[in-house]
Scaffold this motif. Structure first.
Motif, PDB file in Angstrom:
ATOM      1  N   VAL A   1      -5.395  -0.354  -7.979  1.00  0.00           N
ATOM      2  CA  VAL A   1      -4.536  -1.500  -7.709  1.00  0.00           C
ATOM      3  C   VAL A   1      -3.920  -1.970  -9.016  1.00  0.00           C
ATOM      4  N   ASP A   2      -2.599  -2.074  -9.030  1.00  0.00           N
ATOM      5  CA  ASP A   2      -1.904  -2.528 -10.230  1.00  0.00           C
ATOM      6  C   ASP A   2      -0.718  -3.397  -9.826  1.00  0.00           C
ATOM      7  N   ASN A   3      -0.730  -4.639 -10.289  1.00  0.00           N
ATOM      8  CA  ASN A   3       0.389  -5.550 -10.083  1.00  0.00           C
ATOM      9  C   ASN A   3       0.761  -5.702  -8.601  1.00  0.00           C
ATOM     10  N   GLY A   4      -0.245  -5.862  -7.765  1.00  0.00           N
ATOM     11  CA  GLY A   4      -0.005  -6.102  -6.347  1.00  0.00           C
ATOM     12  C   GLY A   4       0.279  -4.874  -5.512  1.00  0.00           C
ATOM     13  N   VAL A   5       0.186  -3.688  -6.124  1.00  0.00           N
ATOM     14  CA  VAL A   5       0.428  -2.444  -5.390  1.00  0.00           C
ATOM     15  C   VAL A   5      -0.843  -1.605  -5.396  1.00  0.00           C
ATOM     16  N   LEU A   6      -1.321  -1.250  -4.212  1.00  0.00           N
ATOM     17  CA  LEU A   6      -2.497  -0.390  -4.076  1.00  0.00           C
ATOM     18  C   LEU A   6      -2.022   1.027  -3.766  1.00  0.00           C
ATOM     19  N   THR A   7      -2.471   1.976  -4.592  1.00  0.00           N
ATOM     20  CA  THR A   7      -2.085   3.368  -4.398  1.00  0.00           C
ATOM     21  C   THR A   7      -3.312   4.218  -4.112  1.00  0.00           C
ATOM     22  N   VAL A   8      -3.286   4.913  -2.990  1.00  0.00           N
ATOM     23  CA  VAL A   8      -4.361   5.858  -2.659  1.00  0.00           C
ATOM     24  C   VAL A   8      -4.121   7.127  -3.453  1.00  0.00           C
ATOM     25  N   ILE A   9      -5.105   7.505  -4.268  1.00  0.00           N
ATOM     26  CA  ILE A   9      -4.910   8.650  -5.162  1.00  0.00           C
ATOM     27  C   ILE A   9      -5.591   9.904  -4.659  1.00  0.00           C
ATOM     28  N   ASN A  10      -6.566   9.733  -3.758  1.00  0.00           N
ATOM     29  CA  ASN A  10      -7.255  10.927  -3.249  1.00  0.00           C
ATOM     30  C   ASN A  10      -8.075  10.569  -2.021  1.00  0.00           C
ATOM     31  N   ILE A  11      -8.259  11.545  -1.140  1.00  0.00           N
ATOM     32  CA  ILE A  11      -9.123  11.401   0.020  1.00  0.00           C
ATOM     33  C   ILE A  11     -10.007  12.633   0.087  1.00  0.00           C
TER      34      ILE A  11
ATOM     35  N   VAL B   1       0.843  -1.202   0.000  1.00  0.00           N
ATOM     36  CA  VAL B   1       0.000   0.000   0.000  1.00  0.00           C
ATOM     37  C   VAL B   1       0.873   1.245   0.000  1.00  0.00           C
ATOM     38  N   VAL B   2       0.560   2.153  -0.918  1.00  0.00           N
ATOM     39  CA  VAL B   2       1.270   3.426  -1.022  1.00  0.00           C
ATOM     40  C   VAL B   2       0.262   4.540  -0.770  1.00  0.00           C
ATOM     41  N   ILE B   3       0.542   5.355   0.246  1.00  0.00           N
ATOM     42  CA  ILE B   3      -0.279   6.541   0.512  1.00  0.00           C
ATOM     43  C   ILE B   3       0.644   7.751   0.416  1.00  0.00           C
ATOM     44  N   PRO B   4       0.593   8.491  -0.691  1.00  0.00           N
ATOM     45  CA  PRO B   4       1.490   9.640  -0.861  1.00  0.00           C
ATOM     46  C   PRO B   4       1.328  10.647   0.283  1.00  0.00           C
ATOM     47  N   GLU B   5       2.398  11.309   0.616  1.00  0.00           N
ATOM     48  CA  GLU B   5       2.373  12.264   1.729  1.00  0.00           C
ATOM     49  C   GLU B   5       1.344  13.360   1.503  1.00  0.00           C
ATOM     50  N   SER B   6       1.163  13.759   0.246  1.00  0.00           N
ATOM     51  CA  SER B   6       0.194  14.816  -0.053  1.00  0.00           C
ATOM     52  C   SER B   6      -1.235  14.384   0.256  1.00  0.00           C
ATOM     53  N   VAL B   7      -1.458  13.082   0.326  1.00  0.00           N
ATOM     54  CA  VAL B   7      -2.769  12.530   0.641  1.00  0.00           C
ATOM     55  C   VAL B   7      -2.885  12.178   2.120  1.00  0.00           C
ATOM     56  N   SER B   8      -1.809  11.602   2.672  1.00  0.00           N
ATOM     57  CA  SER B   8      -1.851  11.132   4.058  1.00  0.00           C
ATOM     58  C   SER B   8      -1.982  12.264   5.067  1.00  0.00           C
ATOM     59  N   VAL B   9      -1.635  13.492   4.677  1.00  0.00           N
ATOM     60  CA  VAL B   9      -1.740  14.619   5.612  1.00  0.00           C
ATOM     61  C   VAL B   9      -3.191  14.888   6.014  1.00  0.00           C
ATOM     62  N   LYS B  10      -4.143  14.328   5.266  1.00  0.00           N
ATOM     63  CA  LYS B  10      -5.555  14.511   5.588  1.00  0.00           C
ATOM     64  C   LYS B  10      -6.023  13.564   6.692  1.00  0.00           C
ATOM     65  N   LEU B  11      -5.127  12.677   7.139  1.00  0.00           N
ATOM     66  CA  LEU B  11      -5.469  11.691   8.165  1.00  0.00           C
ATOM     67  C   LEU B  11      -4.578  11.871   9.379  1.00  0.00           C
ATOM     68  N   SER B  12      -5.091  11.463  10.532  1.00  0.00           N
ATOM     69  CA  SER B  12      -4.245  11.405  11.718  1.00  0.00           C
ATOM     70  C   SER B  12      -3.302  10.220  11.581  1.00  0.00           C
ATOM     71  N   THR B  13      -2.285  10.168  12.433  1.00  0.00           N
ATOM     72  CA  THR B  13      -1.341   9.056  12.390  1.00  0.00           C
ATOM     73  C   THR B  13      -2.056   7.733  12.627  1.00  0.00           C
ATOM     74  N   GLN B  14      -2.990   7.697  13.591  1.00  0.00           N
ATOM     75  CA  GLN B  14      -3.745   6.488  13.890  1.00  0.00           C
ATOM     76  C   GLN B  14      -4.596   6.075  12.700  1.00  0.00           C
ATOM     77  N   GLN B  15      -5.282   7.039  12.081  1.00  0.00           N
ATOM     78  CA  GLN B  15      -6.136   6.740  10.930  1.00  0.00           C
ATOM     79  C   GLN B  15      -5.320   6.223   9.760  1.00  0.00           C
ATOM     80  N   ALA B  16      -4.153   6.800   9.527  1.00  0.00           N
ATOM     81  CA  ALA B  16      -3.300   6.363   8.419  1.00  0.00           C
ATOM     82  C   ALA B  16      -2.815   4.932   8.640  1.00  0.00           C
ATOM     83  N   THR B  17      -2.478   4.600   9.883  1.00  0.00           N
ATOM     84  CA  THR B  17      -2.037   3.241  10.202  1.00  0.00           C
ATOM     85  C   THR B  17      -3.159   2.240   9.987  1.00  0.00           C
TER      86      THR B  17
END
Length: 222
Positions: free
Chosen positions: A209-219, A158-174
């Protein structure tokens, strides 16, 4: 026979079935709150509970409104959604009486609320009974697990880009990263161009999801 009534309501980050872990204990960091109904909202109902680490929850699949519960076979996701087995050889949510069973870890007891982790329940799920987990009778080592022994579960990266993960708390991101690693998609879908949406903790999570990698693109906030 007495009609059973809920003793509590479960509150979790999931407002729909999509994305909920398919078994309890798969996402240990996932928090939820058990709120007792008024008839049981008394500290005496929980007396002694803080001496236990885990609970059994008996609850209802309240979101399965259209299912009549009479099907004798089901198609477990672990088998790719294509093979059928007997309903009593599975933990499918489509059951004769629509009851679920989950083991959850006690995180804290807040007066008459129970904070737990590792649950696989949707927000608003009715709980019909709460029982302590007893390791001397409830734990069985070196036993067979049926079809789950034969089909390995592959988690996604799972890949959550920093520009997206900032919308979540540390607990929520985990929590979100562990949930998405379990691959919430229907197992017959494998389209790398498709964008999936999943409600989580008041947000709409968009991912590919592509080739076993899930990427969060927006929240987006719901």
């Amino acid at each position: 026979m007495k009609t059973i009534e809920p003793v509590a309501i479960f509150h979790s980050p999931f407002s729909s079935k999509f994305g909920i872990p398919r078994q309890s204990g798969l996402v240990d960091e996932l928090r939820g709150r058990i709120v007792l109904e008024d008839s049981y909202r008394d500290v005496n109902a929980l007396r002694g509970l803080n001496d236990f680490d885990y609970l059994w929850l008996i609850w209802g699949f309240s979101a399965n409104k259209a299912h009549d519960g009479k099907s004798l076979t089901v198609r477990p996701p672990r088998l790719g959604g294509n093979e059928r087995i007997g309903v009593f050889a599975s933990r499918s949510p489509f059951r004769p009486n629509g009851l679920g069973l989950s083991s959850v870890r006690i995180v804290d007891i807040d007066k008459t609320d129970i904070i737990v982790s590792g649950a696989d329940l949707m927000d608003g799920t009715p709980i019909y009974d709460i029982k302590p987990y007893l390791p001397y009778v409830d734990a069985h080592n070196d036993v067979r697990g049926g079809f789950t022994d034969k089909r390995q579960w592959h988690c996604l990266d799972v890949v959550i880009p920093e520009s997206v993960s900032v919308k979540l708390s540390t607990q929520q991101a985990t929590e979100l990263k562990e949930i998405l690693a379990l691959d919430p998609r229907p197992h017959y879908q494998n389209d790398p161009t498709r964008v999936y949406g999943m409600p989580f903790n008041g947000n709409d999570i968009h991912f590919k999801v592509d080739n076993g990698v899930l990427t969060v693109i927006n929240i987006e906030r719901l």
